[in-house]
Design a protein around this motif. Structure first.
Motif, PDB file in Angstrom:
ATOM      1  N   UNK A   1      -4.840  11.359   5.866  1.00 23.54           N
ATOM      2  CA  UNK A   1      -6.241  11.275   5.428  1.00 23.54           C
ATOM      3  C   UNK A   1      -5.477   9.761   5.084  1.00 23.54           C
ATOM      4  N   UNK A   2      -7.094   9.265   4.818  1.00 21.67           N
ATOM      5  CA  UNK A   2      -7.094   7.889   4.481  1.00 21.67           C
ATOM      6  C   UNK A   2      -6.566   6.768   3.435  1.00 21.67           C
ATOM      7  N   UNK A   3      -5.397   6.473   3.365  1.00 20.37           N
ATOM      8  CA  UNK A   3      -5.573   5.866   1.776  1.00 20.37           C
ATOM      9  C   UNK A   3      -6.071   5.163   1.080  1.00 20.37           C
ATOM     10  N   UNK A   4      -5.760   5.096  -0.697  1.00 20.17           N
ATOM     11  CA  UNK A   4      -7.469   4.766  -0.947  1.00 20.17           C
ATOM     12  C   UNK A   4      -6.441   4.518  -2.314  1.00 20.17           C
TER      13      UNK A   4
ATOM     14  N   UNK B   1       1.902   2.778  -1.339  1.00 21.82           N
ATOM     15  CA  UNK B   1       1.048   3.050  -2.553  1.00 21.82           C
ATOM     16  C   UNK B   1      -0.097   3.287  -2.864  1.00 21.82           C
ATOM     17  N   UNK B   2      -0.714   2.586  -1.392  1.00 20.29           N
ATOM     18  CA  UNK B   2      -2.473   2.566  -0.613  1.00 20.29           C
ATOM     19  C   UNK B   2      -3.080   1.837  -2.017  1.00 20.29           C
ATOM     20  N   UNK B   3      -2.816   1.156  -2.621  1.00 17.02           N
ATOM     21  CA  UNK B   3      -3.347  -0.255  -3.858  1.00 17.02           C
ATOM     22  C   UNK B   3      -3.837  -1.275  -2.934  1.00 17.02           C
ATOM     23  N   UNK B   4      -4.754  -1.343  -3.123  1.00 18.60           N
ATOM     24  CA  UNK B   4      -5.562  -3.006  -3.073  1.00 18.60           C
ATOM     25  C   UNK B   4      -4.853  -4.334  -2.702  1.00 18.60           C
ATOM     26  N   UNK B   5      -5.124  -5.252  -2.847  1.00 20.70           N
ATOM     27  CA  UNK B   5      -3.564  -6.166  -2.821  1.00 20.70           C
ATOM     28  C   UNK B   5      -4.133  -7.164  -4.635  1.00 20.70           C
ATOM     29  N   UNK B   6      -5.747  -6.802  -4.381  1.00 24.29           N
ATOM     30  CA  UNK B   6      -5.732  -7.414  -6.069  1.00 24.29           C
ATOM     31  C   UNK B   6      -4.786  -6.394  -7.119  1.00 24.29           C
TER      32      UNK B   6
ATOM     33  N   UNK C   1      -1.401  -7.297  -9.535  1.00 24.77           N
ATOM     34  CA  UNK C   1      -1.699  -6.677 -10.995  1.00 24.77           C
ATOM     35  C   UNK C   1      -0.381  -5.936 -11.786  1.00 24.77           C
ATOM     36  N   UNK C   2      -0.233  -4.923 -10.653  1.00 25.62           N
ATOM     37  CA  UNK C   2       0.970  -4.245 -11.106  1.00 25.62           C
ATOM     38  C   UNK C   2       2.480  -4.813 -10.501  1.00 25.62           C
ATOM     39  N   UNK C   3       2.762  -5.572  -9.461  1.00 23.20           N
ATOM     40  CA  UNK C   3       3.904  -6.785  -9.608  1.00 23.20           C
ATOM     41  C   UNK C   3       3.475  -7.124 -11.289  1.00 23.20           C
ATOM     42  N   UNK C   4       3.191  -8.154 -11.679  1.00 26.28           N
ATOM     43  CA  UNK C   4       2.719  -8.223 -12.977  1.00 26.28           C
ATOM     44  C   UNK C   4       3.207  -7.852 -14.094  1.00 26.28           C
TER      45      UNK C   4
END
Length: 84
Positions: A15-18, A53-58, A62-65
């Motif tokens: 399945x496609x990650x989102x 994780x499938x997160x977007x770059x944006x 924010x998660x890394x920060x």
């Protein structure tokens, strides 16, 4: 017997990650919530990459920060043995 309906390789079955943040309309990631941020760390305490994780770059930025801020305040460890 024809194999036309069979997938050619395993990649077609996945399945496609989102990005869950885009899907649910999240605007802010709170660095003071260590239980939530633990979902994005592996057992050693490293931040999981986008491809897993499938997160977007944006939101990955924010998660890394947020994880780095939580580490500064000692809410999350920098290095851990068996964090989960």
């Amino acid at each position: 017997m024809s194999l036309q309906n069979e997938p050619i390789n395993r990649r077609q079955e996945r399945t496609k990650k989102y990005c869950r943040f885009t899907k649910y309309g999240v605007k802010y990631i709170d660095y003071k919530d260590p239980e939530f941020l633990l979902k994005f760390l592996n057992e050693q305490g490293k931040i999981l990459p986008r491809r897993i994780t499938g997160n977007s770059q944006k939101f990955q930025k924010k998660i890394a920060t947020s994880v780095k801020r939580a580490r500064q305040l000692a809410l999350l460890p920098y290095v851990a043995d068996g964090l989960k």
